[in-house]
Write a protein that holds these residues in place. Structure first.
Motif: not given
Length: 553
Positions: A275-280, A389-391
């Motif tokens: 969920a954290a990855a999706l929100v990020r 996320a994204g890095r």
């Protein structure tokens, strides 16, 4: 050449994912149906054979759930007739799998329309796997059925091009979430919330349709099936003498129960990170809205467990399905998180496989430390996913997500593994049917010989003898023996009539350890003694835990 190698790699990945899914489903299909499901089947089968209408049978479950189970059982009889316990289990599972596949197809079409193919594949695929490769204590429980109906509501709301048509289709599905068990109504709110995330206008129309359908369901059942609401009130009184409120002690029990469920279903540990990855991925206000949606949806998924106040593992069935859907979405939409999420999944699942194999006494003694460790791990993984996320540049192909998800769903369905880590039923292991001796007793008494059951319904399912009592598993007489306050409830008085009105029973079947004749009310003991001879000399030989008493001439 690179194109050729790429095509071969993709084909191999898809084959591996398909093989993993099939293997997980085969393993999950082997265990026997849990005792609660067999209880419902046993009550419907034996009272139905005795001529009692399904509308009048008490099964400790709402009417919508009874109708679903009766439909599956009738389908099983049409396909294989009266069969062995293992065959019955397999056919009922296959029937249910067909229903799940149909629902997941609708979910895929709906999500694809509003969010695209990758999101649809990830969400629908993970949801379907979680529903099929479900812990044995979850599978076909009303809480599990509520998750299935919620998935149908989301898909039906989004699949049609016209929003109003989607609302008309989704409203009844969302109503079923409430109808199969009223305590699961927060799951309908999750479905509406997910629809709102995908398409706010569709959510508005679906909410209106759901409200209308729920109101109609309430009015029709209140008018034509008033006993359903009497039973619901009395069942609530069994657990809560007063309405459930917000209590610190119960919140602590909920926290422990969630952690205990996470040991059995490691996907719960990974869901916050997914969920954290999706929100990020979002920015600005959409990011904070995503955080709010994640928190609210997670809280709503836990609400049925808190509201029922018993904190059984199957009360978290929807939480597990929701967690799987979130992980599926993360694998589909966040390529950079796939490798760390997969690595974490393997580590946590490996720990669960080891911990669940420990003796029951060890699990009970160390439950507090283990639960804290899993909850802390979930929080740390969520924080790590937020920053990763994204890095990260390294990634995995999407089929790896399927393999990893299948691995994470395995611990609860493996032979010999427990129904729960350390909470209720933690000593029961996953296995095949052992009801052959009870089925043989039913044949010895005569398969068409009517009896009066003082048993838990799963034993009725094994024996199969008909009963003309509308309470084939007499919960109210059983609880009245243990809780004298229940003797004042309307359901108790109605259940008591079976001892006077049902004069066809040739044998009394007593489930020792479940029903206490000695602690029953004096009038119950007198009526049983008047009609049946339970002296040691008169008893019919029967496998434990049953006592069989013949009717007096």
């Amino acid at each position: 050449m690179k194109t050729l190698h790429g095509g071969i790699a993709r084909t191999a990945g898809v084959a591996a994912a398909a093989l993993a899914a099939v293997a997980a489903i085969v393993v999950a299909a082997r265990p026997d149906l849990n005792g609660d499901v067999r209880y419902a089947l046993g009550c419907l089968e034996t009272a139905g054979r005795g001529g009692v209408s399904i509308w009048d049978i008490f099964v400790s479950r709402p009417l919508a759930y009874k109708l679903l189970m009766a439909a599956l059982d009738k389908g099983r009889v049409l396909l294989v007739g009266e069969s062995s316990a293992n065959t019955t289990n397999l056919v009922l599972r296959i029937e249910t799998y067909v229903v799940v596949v149909a629902v997941i197809a609708v979910l895929f079409l709906g999500v694809r329309r509003v969010a695209g193919r990758p999101a649809a594949a990830g969400i629908a695929g993970a949801t379907g796997l979680a529903l099929i490769v479900a812990p044995p204590w979850h599978f076909l429980e009303p809480d599990w059925v509520a998750a299935l109906a919620a998935a149908l509501a989301v898909g039906a709301a989004c699949a049609p091009r016209r929003r109003w048509l989607g609302a008309l289709l989704a409203g009844p599905a969302a109503m079923l979430v409430v109808a199969v068990k009223t305590s699961t109504f927060p799951i309908a709110l999750i479905a509406l919330l997910v629809i709102a995330v995908l398409d706010r206008r569709r959510a508005a129309w679906t909410t209106l349709s759901t409200v209308v359908c729920v109101a109609l369901w309430y009015l029709l059942t209140k008018h034509f099936q008033p006993w359903e609401w009497t039973w619901l009130s009395d069942l609530a009184n069994l657990v809560h003498i007063e309405p459930q409120g917000i209590h610190v002690a119960d919140l602590r029990k909920l926290r422990f129960a969630v952690g205990d469920a996470a040991v059995l279903s490691p996907i719960l540990v990974l869901a916050p990170a997914a969920a954290a990855a999706l929100v990020r991925r979002e920015t600005g206000r959409r990011r904070w809205a995503g955080v709010a949606v994640a928190v609210v949806a997670g809280g709503l998924s836990l609400a049925p467990a808190y509201g029922q106040g018993e904190f059984f593992n199957y009360h978290f069935a929807t939480t597990v399905v929701l967690a799987a859907a979130v992980c599926g979405a993360a694998f589909a939409l966040c390529p950079g998180i796939r490798l760390p999420l997969a690595a974490a999944t393997v580590l946590v699942t490996g720990a669960s496989l080891v911990l669940l194999r420990q003796p029951a006494s060890w699990r009970l003694a160390h439950s507090g430390a283990v639960v804290w460790a899993y909850e802390i791990a979930a929080a740390l993984l969520a924080v790590a996913a937020w920053f990763l996320a994204g890095r990260t540049r390294l990634s995995l192909p999407w089929p790896a997500g399927v393999v990893v998800l299948c691995f994470a769903l395995l611990p609860p369905v493996l032979p010999g593994y427990p129904y729960a880590f350390s909470s209720y039923n933690y000593t029961i292991g996953v296995g095949r049917s052992k009801d052959a001796a009870l089925a043989d007793l039913g044949r010895r008494l005569g398969p068409d010989t009517p009896v009066l059951y003082l048993t838990y319904g799963s034993l009725n399912h094994a024996m199969g003898n008909p009963t003309t009592c509308r309470y084939p598993s007499p919960l109210w007489l059983q609880r009245g023996a243990l809780l004298p306050r229940m003797r004042t409830r309307p359901s108790y008085a109605d259940n008591l009539r079976c001892l006077t009105a049902d004069r066809n029973a040739r044998y009394l079947i007593v489930h020792s350890g479940w029903f206490s004749i000695t602690r029953s009310a004096p009038d119950v003991r007198a009526l049983l003694d008047e009609r049946f001879d339970c002296s040691p000399a008169a008893r019919i030989p029967a496998p434990p835990p049953l006592i069989v008493c013949p009717a007096r001439e």
